[in-house]
Design an enzyme around this catalytic site. Structure first.
Site, short mmCIF file in Angstrom:
data_model
loop_
_atom_site.label_atom_id
_atom_site.label_comp_id
_atom_site.label_asym_id
_atom_site.label_seq_id
_atom_site.Cartn_x
_atom_site.Cartn_y
_atom_site.Cartn_z
N ARG A 1 35.00 37.32 38.72
CA ARG A 1 36.32 37.32 39.36
C ARG A 1 36.15 36.87 40.80
O ARG A 1 35.99 37.67 41.72
CB ARG A 1 36.93 38.72 39.29
CG ARG A 1 38.36 38.83 39.82
CD ARG A 1 38.89 40.23 39.57
NE ARG A 1 40.26 40.39 40.02
CZ ARG A 1 40.59 40.67 41.27
NH1 ARG A 1 39.68 40.81 42.20
NH2 ARG A 1 41.88 40.81 41.59
N SER B 1 45.97 42.06 31.13
CA SER B 1 46.42 43.26 31.83
C SER B 1 47.84 43.57 31.42
O SER B 1 48.69 42.67 31.41
CB SER B 1 46.41 43.03 33.35
OG SER B 1 45.14 42.64 33.77
N LYS C 1 42.03 44.86 45.17
CA LYS C 1 42.98 43.84 44.71
C LYS C 1 44.14 43.81 45.70
O LYS C 1 44.84 44.81 45.87
CB LYS C 1 43.46 44.20 43.31
CG LYS C 1 44.41 43.19 42.67
CD LYS C 1 44.68 43.60 41.22
CE LYS C 1 45.94 43.01 40.64
NZ LYS C 1 45.82 41.62 40.24
N1 TZP Z 1 43.19 45.07 38.65
C1 TZP Z 1 43.83 46.22 38.78
S1 TZP Z 1 43.05 47.22 39.92
C2 TZP Z 1 41.84 46.07 40.20
C3 TZP Z 1 42.08 44.96 39.42
C4 TZP Z 1 41.26 43.74 39.38
C5 TZP Z 1 40.73 46.27 41.16
C6 TZP Z 1 39.72 47.27 40.69
O1 TZP Z 1 38.71 47.44 41.67
P1 TZP Z 1 38.11 48.87 42.03
O2 TZP Z 1 37.25 48.61 43.25
O3 TZP Z 1 37.27 49.30 40.87
O4 TZP Z 1 39.26 49.78 42.34
#
Ligand code: TZP
Ligand code: MG
Length: 208
Positions: free
Chosen positions: A40, A112, A141
């Site tokens: 990503r 998602s 994010k």
């Molecule tokens: N989609 C929803 S939350 C997120 C993504 C890509 C980020 C998750 O990262 P982390 O650091 O595990 O909270």
């Protein structure tokens, strides 16, 4: 895909790891037993062009040597070019029928979902798994929605008992039991692993 493959789903891009070498973190995580990996590479400071593709290939090689699926976030063209094991798309990315048509029936397609409507669509277009979150607050994010807790996750697991589900967002080695108890097959994490002082131990705790 097997739902066990979602158990510890590590997501990484070069911007998440600051000073530490991302490939070394990925190697440690693979060695400790992550079950799936998502490339990503996005947001400010993300690699572009040849550097982006080369970094993806480096990650893919390492996943291959451990037999761990290599999934590409958003970028279907890259996934096809690299013959990745699959893609993960959000609701703002390409529509599922188009994604499936481009990827073919053998590849993993994850999406998602945040509502029953989106879940029903994922089921009818034969997504291989769904990601549900953010469960907890996340820093990883930029455009993340508000933390949703496990209410929808629980409903989704009841509605679609045969559909593999991974929980995401703010999940750590201290709170991951909650989404698992709500019905998730596994947890997807960025910072819990990227920012861990002991990547191997963190991954092992997620597997316990
Ligand atoms: N989609 C929803 S939350 C997120 C993504 C890509 C980020 C998750 O990262 P982390 O650091 O595990 O909270
Ligand atoms: Mg996306």
């Amino acid at each position: 895909m097997k739902r066990e493959q979602l158990r510890v789903y590590f997501i990484m891009g070069s911007t998440h790891v600051k000073l530490r070498e991302p490939l070394s973190i990925l190697e440690q995580a693979l060695d400790a037993g992550i079950t799936m990996f998502q490339f990503r590479e996005k947001g400010s400071g993300a690699l572009k062009g040849q550097a982006y593709e080369s970094f993806a290939r480096e990650c893919q090689q390492r996943c291959r040597s451990y037999g761990v699926p290599f999934i590409v976030n958003d970028d279907i063209d890259l996934a096809l070019k690299l013959d990745a094991d699959g893609v993960h798309v959000g609701q703002e990315d390409a529509a599922l029928p188009e994604v499936r048509q481009k990827m073919g029936s053998d590849k993993i397609v994850g999406v998602s979902v945040h509502s029953m409507h989106e879940l029903e669509e994922a089921i009818s277009y034969q997504a291989d798994y769904v990601g549900i979150g953010p469960i907890f607050a996340t820093k990883s994010k930029d455009d993340a929605k508000k933390p949703a807790g496990t209410v929808f996750l629980r409903q989704a697991a009841e509605r679609a008992p045969d559909l593999p589900i991974v929980a995401i967002g703010g999940i750590t080695e201290h709170n991951f039991q909650e989404p698992l108890e709500a019905g998730a097959d596994g947890v997807a994490v960025i910072s819990a692993i990227c920012e861990s002082g002991d990547v191997a131990e963190t991954v092992r705790r997620f597997k316990r």
